[in-house]
Design a protein around this motif. Structure first.
Motif, PDB file in Angstrom:
ATOM      1  N   LEU A 417      -2.028   3.494 -27.192  1.00  0.00           N
ATOM      2  CA  LEU A 417      -3.434   3.579 -27.590  1.00  0.00           C
ATOM      3  C   LEU A 417      -4.243   4.543 -26.717  1.00  0.00           C
ATOM      4  O   LEU A 417      -5.467   4.617 -26.844  1.00  0.00           O
ATOM      5  CB  LEU A 417      -4.108   2.200 -27.590  1.00  0.00           C
ATOM      6  CG  LEU A 417      -3.465   1.134 -28.490  1.00  0.00           C
ATOM      7  CD1 LEU A 417      -4.228  -0.177 -28.385  1.00  0.00           C
ATOM      8  CD2 LEU A 417      -3.424   1.607 -29.954  1.00  0.00           C
ATOM      9  N   GLU A 418      -3.589   5.280 -25.836  1.00  0.00           N
ATOM     10  CA  GLU A 418      -4.283   6.283 -25.046  1.00  0.00           C
ATOM     11  C   GLU A 418      -4.368   7.593 -25.803  1.00  0.00           C
ATOM     12  O   GLU A 418      -3.726   7.797 -26.840  1.00  0.00           O
ATOM     13  CB  GLU A 418      -3.579   6.514 -23.705  1.00  0.00           C
ATOM     14  CG  GLU A 418      -3.926   5.482 -22.652  1.00  0.00           C
ATOM     15  CD  GLU A 418      -3.447   5.898 -21.275  1.00  0.00           C
ATOM     16  OE1 GLU A 418      -4.055   5.459 -20.291  1.00  0.00           O
ATOM     17  OE2 GLU A 418      -2.462   6.662 -21.186  1.00  0.00           O
ATOM     18  N   THR A 419      -5.208   8.516 -25.289  1.00  0.00           N
ATOM     19  CA  THR A 419      -5.437   9.820 -25.893  1.00  0.00           C
ATOM     20  C   THR A 419      -4.987  10.895 -24.909  1.00  0.00           C
ATOM     21  O   THR A 419      -5.188  10.765 -23.691  1.00  0.00           O
ATOM     22  CB  THR A 419      -6.917  10.014 -26.230  1.00  0.00           C
ATOM     23  OG1 THR A 419      -7.310   9.025 -27.180  1.00  0.00           O
ATOM     24  CG2 THR A 419      -7.161  11.396 -26.825  1.00  0.00           C
ATOM     25  N   GLY A 420      -4.385  11.958 -25.434  1.00  0.00           N
ATOM     26  CA  GLY A 420      -3.949  13.046 -24.575  1.00  0.00           C
ATOM     27  C   GLY A 420      -3.930  14.363 -25.332  1.00  0.00           C
ATOM     28  O   GLY A 420      -4.082  14.410 -26.558  1.00  0.00           O
ATOM     29  N   VAL A 421      -3.744  15.458 -24.592  1.00  0.00           N
ATOM     30  CA  VAL A 421      -3.796  16.797 -25.157  1.00  0.00           C
ATOM     31  C   VAL A 421      -2.664  17.617 -24.560  1.00  0.00           C
ATOM     32  O   VAL A 421      -2.395  17.535 -23.359  1.00  0.00           O
ATOM     33  CB  VAL A 421      -5.145  17.482 -24.863  1.00  0.00           C
ATOM     34  CG1 VAL A 421      -5.139  18.917 -25.350  1.00  0.00           C
ATOM     35  CG2 VAL A 421      -6.286  16.714 -25.518  1.00  0.00           C
ATOM     36  N   GLU A 455      -4.426  22.061 -33.542  1.00  0.00           N
ATOM     37  CA  GLU A 455      -5.534  23.001 -33.671  1.00  0.00           C
ATOM     38  C   GLU A 455      -5.175  24.259 -32.905  1.00  0.00           C
ATOM     39  O   GLU A 455      -5.389  24.346 -31.688  1.00  0.00           O
ATOM     40  CB  GLU A 455      -6.824  22.392 -33.127  1.00  0.00           C
ATOM     41  CG  GLU A 455      -7.357  21.217 -33.936  1.00  0.00           C
ATOM     42  CD  GLU A 455      -8.677  20.705 -33.375  1.00  0.00           C
ATOM     43  OE1 GLU A 455      -9.113  21.239 -32.326  1.00  0.00           O
ATOM     44  OE2 GLU A 455      -9.256  19.782 -33.975  1.00  0.00           O
ATOM     45  N   ASP A 456      -4.591  25.232 -33.629  1.00  0.00           N
ATOM     46  CA  ASP A 456      -4.224  26.531 -33.042  1.00  0.00           C
ATOM     47  C   ASP A 456      -3.298  26.349 -31.837  1.00  0.00           C
ATOM     48  O   ASP A 456      -2.125  25.989 -32.000  1.00  0.00           O
ATOM     49  CB  ASP A 456      -5.472  27.330 -32.679  1.00  0.00           C
ATOM     50  CG  ASP A 456      -5.143  28.797 -32.394  1.00  0.00           C
ATOM     51  OD1 ASP A 456      -4.036  29.227 -32.749  1.00  0.00           O
ATOM     52  OD2 ASP A 456      -5.993  29.486 -31.794  1.00  0.00           O
ATOM     53  N   ASP A 457      -3.828  26.513 -30.590  1.00  0.00           N
ATOM     54  CA  ASP A 457      -2.984  26.424 -29.406  1.00  0.00           C
ATOM     55  C   ASP A 457      -3.039  25.060 -28.742  1.00  0.00           C
ATOM     56  O   ASP A 457      -2.628  24.890 -27.605  1.00  0.00           O
ATOM     57  CB  ASP A 457      -3.383  27.491 -28.370  1.00  0.00           C
ATOM     58  CG  ASP A 457      -4.844  27.368 -27.976  1.00  0.00           C
ATOM     59  OD1 ASP A 457      -5.548  26.466 -28.479  1.00  0.00           O
ATOM     60  OD2 ASP A 457      -5.301  28.170 -27.121  1.00  0.00           O
ATOM     61  N   THR A 458      -3.549  24.043 -29.447  1.00  0.00           N
ATOM     62  CA  THR A 458      -3.723  22.717 -28.871  1.00  0.00           C
ATOM     63  C   THR A 458      -3.230  21.656 -29.838  1.00  0.00           C
ATOM     64  O   THR A 458      -3.450  21.761 -31.061  1.00  0.00           O
ATOM     65  CB  THR A 458      -5.198  22.452 -28.536  1.00  0.00           C
ATOM     66  OG1 THR A 458      -5.660  23.467 -27.644  1.00  0.00           O
ATOM     67  CG2 THR A 458      -5.388  21.093 -27.870  1.00  0.00           C
ATOM     68  N   ILE A 459      -2.555  20.616 -29.294  1.00  0.00           N
ATOM     69  CA  ILE A 459      -2.182  19.419 -30.049  1.00  0.00           C
ATOM     70  C   ILE A 459      -2.906  18.256 -29.407  1.00  0.00           C
ATOM     71  O   ILE A 459      -2.766  18.025 -28.187  1.00  0.00           O
ATOM     72  CB  ILE A 459      -0.664  19.187 -30.043  1.00  0.00           C
ATOM     73  CG1 ILE A 459       0.068  20.391 -30.636  1.00  0.00           C
ATOM     74  CG2 ILE A 459      -0.321  17.913 -30.795  1.00  0.00           C
ATOM     75  CD1 ILE A 459       1.588  20.229 -30.651  1.00  0.00           C
ATOM     76  N   ILE A 460      -3.672  17.516 -30.223  1.00  0.00           N
ATOM     77  CA  ILE A 460      -4.466  16.399 -29.731  1.00  0.00           C
ATOM     78  C   ILE A 460      -3.807  15.109 -30.200  1.00  0.00           C
ATOM     79  O   ILE A 460      -3.512  14.946 -31.394  1.00  0.00           O
ATOM     80  CB  ILE A 460      -5.906  16.488 -30.238  1.00  0.00           C
ATOM     81  CG1 ILE A 460      -6.546  17.813 -29.780  1.00  0.00           C
ATOM     82  CG2 ILE A 460      -6.725  15.300 -29.733  1.00  0.00           C
ATOM     83  CD1 ILE A 460      -7.929  18.046 -30.358  1.00  0.00           C
ATOM     84  N   PHE A 461      -3.566  14.190 -29.256  1.00  0.00           N
ATOM     85  CA  PHE A 461      -2.984  12.876 -29.558  1.00  0.00           C
ATOM     86  C   PHE A 461      -4.049  11.834 -29.294  1.00  0.00           C
ATOM     87  O   PHE A 461      -4.696  11.830 -28.243  1.00  0.00           O
ATOM     88  CB  PHE A 461      -1.765  12.605 -28.666  1.00  0.00           C
ATOM     89  CG  PHE A 461      -0.652  13.602 -28.842  1.00  0.00           C
ATOM     90  CD1 PHE A 461       0.302  13.435 -29.822  1.00  0.00           C
ATOM     91  CD2 PHE A 461      -0.579  14.722 -28.027  1.00  0.00           C
ATOM     92  CE1 PHE A 461       1.326  14.359 -29.977  1.00  0.00           C
ATOM     93  CE2 PHE A 461       0.434  15.648 -28.180  1.00  0.00           C
ATOM     94  CZ  PHE A 461       1.396  15.471 -29.162  1.00  0.00           C
ATOM     95  N   VAL A 491       5.523   7.880 -24.346  1.00  0.00           N
ATOM     96  CA  VAL A 491       4.614   6.740 -24.438  1.00  0.00           C
ATOM     97  C   VAL A 491       5.245   5.593 -23.657  1.00  0.00           C
ATOM     98  O   VAL A 491       6.321   5.108 -24.022  1.00  0.00           O
ATOM     99  CB  VAL A 491       4.346   6.346 -25.894  1.00  0.00           C
ATOM    100  CG1 VAL A 491       3.372   5.172 -25.963  1.00  0.00           C
ATOM    101  CG2 VAL A 491       3.804   7.535 -26.678  1.00  0.00           C
ATOM    102  N   LEU A 492       4.563   5.172 -22.516  1.00  0.00           N
ATOM    103  CA  LEU A 492       5.075   4.135 -21.630  1.00  0.00           C
ATOM    104  C   LEU A 492       3.979   3.140 -21.302  1.00  0.00           C
ATOM    105  O   LEU A 492       2.791   3.471 -21.340  1.00  0.00           O
ATOM    106  CB  LEU A 492       5.577   4.751 -20.314  1.00  0.00           C
ATOM    107  CG  LEU A 492       6.802   5.664 -20.385  1.00  0.00           C
ATOM    108  CD1 LEU A 492       7.048   6.288 -19.023  1.00  0.00           C
ATOM    109  CD2 LEU A 492       8.041   4.886 -20.827  1.00  0.00           C
TER     110      LEU A 492
END
Length: 1440
Positions: A417-421, A455-461, A491-492
């Motif tokens: 449930l966390e967010t990362g890039v 998004e172009d050069d970025t992947i957002i999780f 994912v840990l």
């Protein structure tokens, strides 16, 4: 300090310490959120460790988390792979690397040229176990080119797939060429025969190399057939393409072995091209050759090749372009021909050439710029120039760029449930395109995931779920290359763990930043808090700073920051803590750094390096010289805080650095050592430009030895006239090495040069060759020509002779010429040699002559001399002055008048007049003194003069003479005159002859120089107190016929100062001064010097006594009244001094000793206390006056000062009469604090003091009681037969003393306790108590000025009276030999009963004298009385 140990945590760290393998991708490419607080920015979230100097990115965090993650599920990561381009060596197997890591361990597969590569079908291809590395065996002769292609490795496990770069396998071209050569016989270079190249001298030439192609390209160089590199220069150089360029050829370029070599670095093989022959000919040779074929006809002009301006051989034209990739090396080349050889230079038209990355090579023909960036694009201009002109070429440089990372994707570890890039940012020219893949497949072909957004050069999780782990690939590419990077999302869910070792001790220097680490891991990211010493309060705010990775920073560490710190890491799954310790240390500082030193050779030098450091740190000091170690030389001695260099040499010069290191810090200081010395002698002396009277001297200076030469001294030796002697000729500044020397004729010169610097002169140079000048006539005549007469009829002509250097030639003579002025017209002359004077005889007396002296030698005469006026000799004056008169001005001054003598009688030059006068007698009848003759001289223009310092009241005679240089003329008639009365001289003596309580007796003598009739004397006197303040001055006029005076009604115990002078009608003369002290009372007369044969205790105290006044000593009339006084504080010396000197000293020495005089300086007073003198010794003392240079100018008479042993008395027997003198010095009560000195301070009249009246009343009452008791005691005893007992036994006190009594002569010393005192006198107003027995006068028996006693005082009798002292001495005194001590404490002499204590029948007169006889006593009675206790009653029995 409490440092608890956490057992499980230590075990975990030990386990982690054994895992050293590196991660496949650095941690800064992995999700930072596991090492620190969560943040959306990957750049700001990187795990960093702060050090005291700089920030270390992801060092410890990287390795610790890598070890920790090894035990957790992890997608695969490529850790090692081959380069993108792999050039194969067919002699070795092909190895394509591919290593990966993951949990579980990944499997591997390969593709070749985009299709699956099945390694199982090719037995030559194997894969290493637990690895993806391929090994292709081509050792069996298989062709390597069969395996050329593009390979890619894939690593995969259940969490994802990672892929490697595309690896291009190629074989170098050289191997195919070699193979074709071996198999088919085709050459590497063609075997063509090169025809000789014929070139005309001065033309340009290019020798082409054209090496075979190779991968990588070969390295080209030119050599001859002996493998010697061909020399290159601005004229001949090799281009970047390997060709050899000649800007212009010379005849020396002809050779037949120009060989081009190509070295292939990958295989380390060298190939050789066929040799090239070059013939260079000139036009004469070419015409001679062609004339053989064309009947001697010149087909070519014999004109040499014309010089020409530059032109470019490479590149061609005036403009070219060059493209280079970013990060590569840019090489621009310009090679020009021309005659003369041109010079090439470079400029950038649109900016500056980067100096730190640019270099100019190949004799400035090549510009090389490394690490090219976009800023290096622009136009570059090369310019070739010689004296005939210049040419330019412009090169336009464009910079392209293959993709390069701005921010490469990093591994991401997320909790559910966390967010990362994940970001993939790259830059290039042209701009690269970004393509994403997941697990090796294009992301658009991957399974859809709602938590992922591209998004172009970025992947957002966002809100990731368990099972969303995967490996993502980012590919950035343009036409010049590509970049490929893997980044996994794992994912840990993990509780926090602190990764920093427990109980770690941080040591930091005071005032430096301190960084305490708390590296933690957890998912979600743990929050870190800090505590100090206890968990009571959390650290927050200043002076603390908290970094996102958990590090605590203290910017300025102080002693208060010492202690224990605790960090706590928390997330929603748990908590973890760790303890660390901080120790703040004192900084290491060099307190006394080494100083710059300039030292002479062969001397010692010391460099100091004193250090202050923290006591707990151990410093180590290292000395460096010029950045390196000290020389291994025993002359260098290193101590704890210094460096000493013995016997320094020039090689020791340099910079010396003291470096002090501790485990935490260091300090350093340096200083320069300059070794200087005298310069070396100049060398290479050379003589040029010879002239008749000049020559040019040049030389080469020697080594200056670090001290600049200030000047050169040029010396010469005259080998003809003065061989072996060197003379200074001239000096020139130290910047010159040549000198134009002016010379004299007829000298054999040798020159030498000395150099001078601040240290000193050098040794002389070797002499130059001898330079001889030709003879010539003299250039000058003798100097200092004079004419004067020695006698009245001669003229002596003198001159200063010429030196050998001035003679200018052989045969030196002096032509002496003279004539009488205004009388003779013709000159009389004579030539002389080797003399400096000539006498002309028979001349008139004192007439003027013209004289001159001319030098001449064998080569001519000197210049025409100038005439000098001289006079012939003088004679004595023939006349005396007339009309001599005397005018008496006062008693000591008279004036004499006379008339001039006639000029003709002077017979010379009048120098003045002399007055001769003498004192014939005094007008006083008592003085007929005849004085010596005195003379006063006066100038020739004077007709009067004064005669000073005459004696008053005297008769004088005088006469006057005129004098010239020859002497005095006849004397004038004698004149007599009398001087009037004057003031008298100082009296012949003045002293104080007697002193009493209230009177002083003065004596004097008339002055030796009365200077008139004495009319009387003047006496002035005043009191002097202890602080030297003077009282009211009183004056008495005394008649001239008196010689003594007694002053009455004076104050007792007071010092008086007297001023005594004689007087005539003209007034009073100079005064004598004396000082004297009235005595305290009559008992103090014992302090006066003995008189009339009396010798008393003052003899052992001082001589003369303190009241003694003496006239100024004959040896030093500047001193008078020198006296001494002995007290408990020392010996006080006083004096009178009327000399001008300011520096006075007191000198003393033990009498009859050989030691040197001891000196003590006096501080502006007229008395001084000598302290530290030894009791019982005699000292000689004197007073000395010295000048500014401390030289002794005046010295007083020597004074004998005797110091007594104050614990003893002296008994003295003489042949004439029996004297007993007892001087007892006893200290009064502590109420008296004044010190004893020669100057007695005015005392308060104690008789008027109440305490004294009360004390006397008490003593009187006590005496009355004692008298009553003694009266009763007397009635108990009988008569003492004194006469019979004395006749029978004699008086033991007058017997000679025995040897065992340790005596000297007639004196015997006994202890105070041995005396049986019967009477006493108490001096209550003094610091001391004195008792005295004086000798007996037959007419006045037993009378003394101190006490008066009766009877039994004759010679040979016992003691008729003794003085009983109060018990004021608190020391225990031992009895003398031959005495015994009774139980009562009294002492009784063996064999003598002559004691008043034993007398039973004694009566007193009213004045206290005895009127009765002693009563006889039995031994029983004596024994009975001896048992009585000691008391004043025993002592006072004599009064009963």
């Amino acid at each position: 300090m409490d440092r608890p140990r956490d057992g499980p945590l230590a075990l975990l760290l030990l386990l982690l310490g054994h895992v050293i393998t590196a991660l496949e991708v650095p941690l800064d490419h992995r999700a930072p959120a596991r090492c620190q607080n969560k943040s959306p920015s990957p750049v700001s979230n990187q795990c960093v460790i702060m050090s005291s100097d700089h920030v270390l990115t992801l060092s410890l965090c990287d390795s610790l988390e890598a070890k920790l993650l090894e035990g957790l599920p992890q997608p695969p990561t490529i850790t090692h792979q081959s380069l993108k381009e792999y050039i194969v060596d067919p002699r070795e197997n092909i190895v394509i690397h591919c290593e990966a890591k993951g949990k579980p361990h990944p499997g591997f597969s390969w593709t070749r040229n985009g299709t699956h590569f099945d390694i199982d079908k090719d037995p030559k291809v194997t894969m290493k176990p637990h690895s993806g590395t391929l090994v292709i065996d081509i050792s069996g002769g298989e062709k390597a080119d069969a395996y050329e292609g593009v390979y890619q490795c894939t690593a995969h496990n259940e969490l994802g797939t990672a892929v490697s770069n595309n690896i291009l396998i190629r074989q170098s071209n050289i191997f195919s060429v070699i193979r074709d050569l071996i198999l088919g016989g085709s050459p590497l270079w063609s075997k063509e025969k090169f025809s000789p190249i014929v070139a005309q001298e001065g033309q340009s030439l290019i020798l082409h190399c054209r090496p075979p192609a190779g991968l990588p390209p070969p390295i080209v160089f030119w050599m001859d057939n002996n493998f010697q590199r061909l020399p290159q220069s601005r004229r001949v150089s090799q281009g970047l393409n390997g060709d050899l360029y000649f800007s212009n050829v010379l005849m020396e370029d002809s050779r037949n072995n120009y060989i081009c070599y190509a070295r292939f670095p990958h295989t380390q093989t060298i190939q050789q091209k066929q040799p090239i022959t070059v013939h260079v000919i000139d036009m004469d040779s070419l015409n001679d050759t062609m004339a053989d074929y064309f009947n001697d006809t010149d087909l070519f002009s014999d004109k040499p090749v014309d010089e020409r301006p530059p032109s470019f051989m490479v590149p061609s034209g005036s403009l070219s372009s060059k493209m280079v990739l970013r990060g590569e090396v840019l090489e621009l080349e310009c090679i020009a021909d021309g005659l003369p050889t041109p010079v090439v230079s470079w400029t950038k038209l649109s900016g500056e050439i980067p100096s730190h990355r640019a270099s100019f090579q190949n004799f400035n023909k090549t510009l090389r710029i490394t690490e090219v960036s976009e800023a290096d694009a622009g136009e570059y201009r090369c310019t070739a120039r010689n004296r005939l002109g210049s040419v330019h070429h412009t090169i336009r440089v464009s910079v392209k760029a293959a993709p390069y990372w701005i921010s490469a994707p990093r591994n991401l570890v997320l909790a559910p449930l966390e967010t990362g890039v994940i970001t993939c940012r790259a830059r290039g020219h042209p701009k690269p395109s970004i393509r994403w893949s997941m697990n090796g497949l294009p992301i658009e072909d991957s399974p859809k995931d709602p938590s992922r957004k591209v998004e172009d050069d970025t992947i957002i999780f966002s809100e990731v779920q368990t099972g969303s782990s995967a490996v993502y690939q980012c590919n950035a590419s343009n036409e010049y290359g590509y970049l490929l990077s893997n980044a996994f999302v794992n994912v840990l869910a993990e509780p926090p763990r602190v990764l920093t070792p427990p109980n770690k001790v941080y040591q930091v220097i005071m005032n430096q930043p301190a960084l305490l680490e708390c590296l933690s891991f957890g998912s979600p990211v743990p929050a870190v808090t800090w505590f100090k010493d206890s968990r009571s309060s959390m650290l927050d705010g200043d002076p603390y700073e908290f970094h996102k990775n958990g590090t605590l920073q203290i910017h300025v560490s102080q002693a208060v920051n010492n202690g224990k710190y605790t960090c706590v890491a928390r997330n929603n799954l748990g908590i973890s803590e760790n303890h660390v310790y901080l120790e703040v240390k004192e900084p290491t500082r060099i307190l006394r750094p080494p100083d710059y030193r300039v030292v002479h050779r062969n001397r010692d030098v010391l460099f100091e390096c004193k250090v202050k450091h923290d006591p707990s740190l151990v410093p180590s000091t290292t000395w460096l010289k010029d950045g390196g170690e000290l020389p291994d030389d025993e002359r260098f001695r290193v101590d704890s805080d210094s460096l000493t260099i013995k016997d320094v040499t020039e090689s020791d010069a340099g910079t010396y650095m003291c470096v002090v290191n501790t485990s935490l810090d260091q300090d350093s200081a340096s200083a320069r050592l300059t070794v200087v010395g005298q310069p070396d002698a100049p060398t290479d002396l050379e003589l040029t430009d010879p002239g008749a009277r000049s020559v040019q001297l040049t030389w080469t200076p020697g080594d200056e030895h670090n001290s600049a030469i200030k000047k050169f001294l040029i010396q010469y030796e005259d080998g003809l006239h003065q061989s072996g002697v060197w003379h200074n000729l001239t000096e020139v500044p130290g910047t010159k090495t040549t000198a134009h020397l002016k010379l004299s004729p007829y000298v054999h010169y040798s020159f030498r040069v000395l150099a001078l610097n601040d240290v000193g002169y050098s040794r002389p140079s070797m002499p130059s060759r001898q330079y001889r000048t030709n003879p010539a006539a003299p250039d000058e005549n003798p100097g200092e020509v004079k004419g004067h007469g020695m006698e009245h009829n001669n003229l002596v002509i003198t001159w200063k002779p010429l030196t050998g250097l001035q003679a200018n030639g052989p045969g030196l003579l002096y032509k002496v010429m003279w004539r009488q002025q205004d009388v003779e017209e013709e000159w009389t002359s004579v030539s002389v040699a080797n003399v400096s004077k000539f006498m002309v005889s028979g001349t008139p007396t004192f007439v003027p002559y013209e004289v001159k002296v001319q030098a001449q030698n064998d080569y001519g005469h000197g210049p025409k001399p100038a005439a000098v006026i001289g006079y012939s000799g003088e004679d004595f004056p023939s006349a005396a002055p007339d009309h001599v008169q005397v005018v008496v001005l006062n008693s000591s001054l008279a004036e004499v008048h006379w008339e001039d003598v006639p000029p003709r009688s002077v017979r010379g030059r009048l120098q003045g007049y002399k007055v001769h006068y003498r004192r014939e007698r005094s007008l006083h009848r008592h003085n007929s003194h005849h004085g010596e003759q005195r003379t006063e001289s006066f100038g020739p223009n004077r007709t009067s003069g004064k005669l000073p310092n005459l004696h008053p009241f005297s008769v004088y005679s005088l006469h006057v003479t005129a004098f010239n240089a020859r002497g005095e003329g006849p004397a004038s008639a004698t004149q007599r005159f009398e001087t009037p009365e004057g003031v008298p001289g100082v009296p012949s003596f003045f002293r104080v002859s007697a002193s009493d309580l209230d009177s002083l007796t003065l004596e004097w003598g008339p002055p030796h120089e009365r200077n008139g009739r004495l009319t009387g004397y003047t006496l002035r006197y005043q009191t002097v107190n202890s602080s030297h303040d003077l009282g009211l001055l009183e004056e008495l006029d005394l008649p001239s016929n008196h010689s003594s005076l007694t002053l009455h009604n004076l104050h007792h115990s007071t010092r008086y100062k007297f001023y005594f002078s004689a007087r005539t009608q003209r007034g009073s003369g100079p005064a004598l001064t004396e000082e004297a002290v009235t005595i305290l009372d009559r008992g103090a007369l014992a302090l006066l010097p003995p008189a009339h044969g009396y010798r008393c205790c003052s003899d052992i105290i001082t001589s003369p006594a303190p009241n003694t006044l003496t006239s100024p000593p004959a040896v030093a009339p500047a001193f008078g009244n020198v006296s001494s006084s002995v007290s408990e504080d020392g010996a006080l010396i006083s004096w009178e001094y009327w000399g001008p000197e300011k520096h006075l000293y007191v000198e003393y020495i033990i009498d009859n000793s050989d030691e040197d005089w001891h000196t003590e300086k006096v501080n502006g007073s007229q008395f001084h206390v000598l302290k530290g003198l030894k009791e019982g010794l005699a000292y000689k003392v004197r007073v000395v006056a010295g000048g500014q240079d401390e030289r002794s100018l005046h010295r007083s008479e020597e004074l004998l000062v005797k110091l007594p042993d104050v614990k003893h008395v002296v008994l003295e027997n003489t042949e004439d009469e029996h004297h007993v003198c007892i001087m007892l010095r006893m200290r009064l009560s502590s109420s008296s604090s004044s010190s004893s000195s020669a100057v007695v301070s005015p005392q308060v009249d104690i008789a008027t003091q109440g305490w004294f009246i009360g004390l006397m009343s008490a003593i009187a009452l006590l005496i009355l009681i004692l008298l009553i008791v003694c009266f009763i005691k007397r009635n108990k005893g009988g008569k003492y037969p004194v006469k019979e007992k004395e006749d029978a036994h004699g008086d033991p006190e007058i017997q000679p003393m025995k040897e065992d009594d340790i005596t000297f002569g007639e004196y015997r010393t006994i202890s105070i306790d041995e005396l049986d005192f019967r009477s006493a006198r108490i001096f209550t107003a003094s610091d001391y108590i004195s008792a005295s027995f004086l000798p007996v006068n037959p007419d006045d028996p037993c009378r003394s000025r101190t006490l008066e006693f009766g009877k039994r005082c004759g010679r040979g009798h016992g003691f008729d009276s003794l003085i009983s002292m109060l018990n004021v001495v608190d020391e225990d005194h031992k009895p003398l030999q031959g005495s015994r001590t009774l139980s009562s404490g009294t002492i009784k002499r063996d064999g003598s009963d002559d004691s008043l204590v034993d007398s039973g029948d004694t009566q007193f007169n009213e004045d206290g004298s005895f009127i009765g006889q002693y009563s006889g006593r039995s031994e029983r009675d004596a024994a009975h009385e001896s048992s009585e206790p000691p008391s004043p009653i025993n002592a006072m029995n004599s009064f009963v």
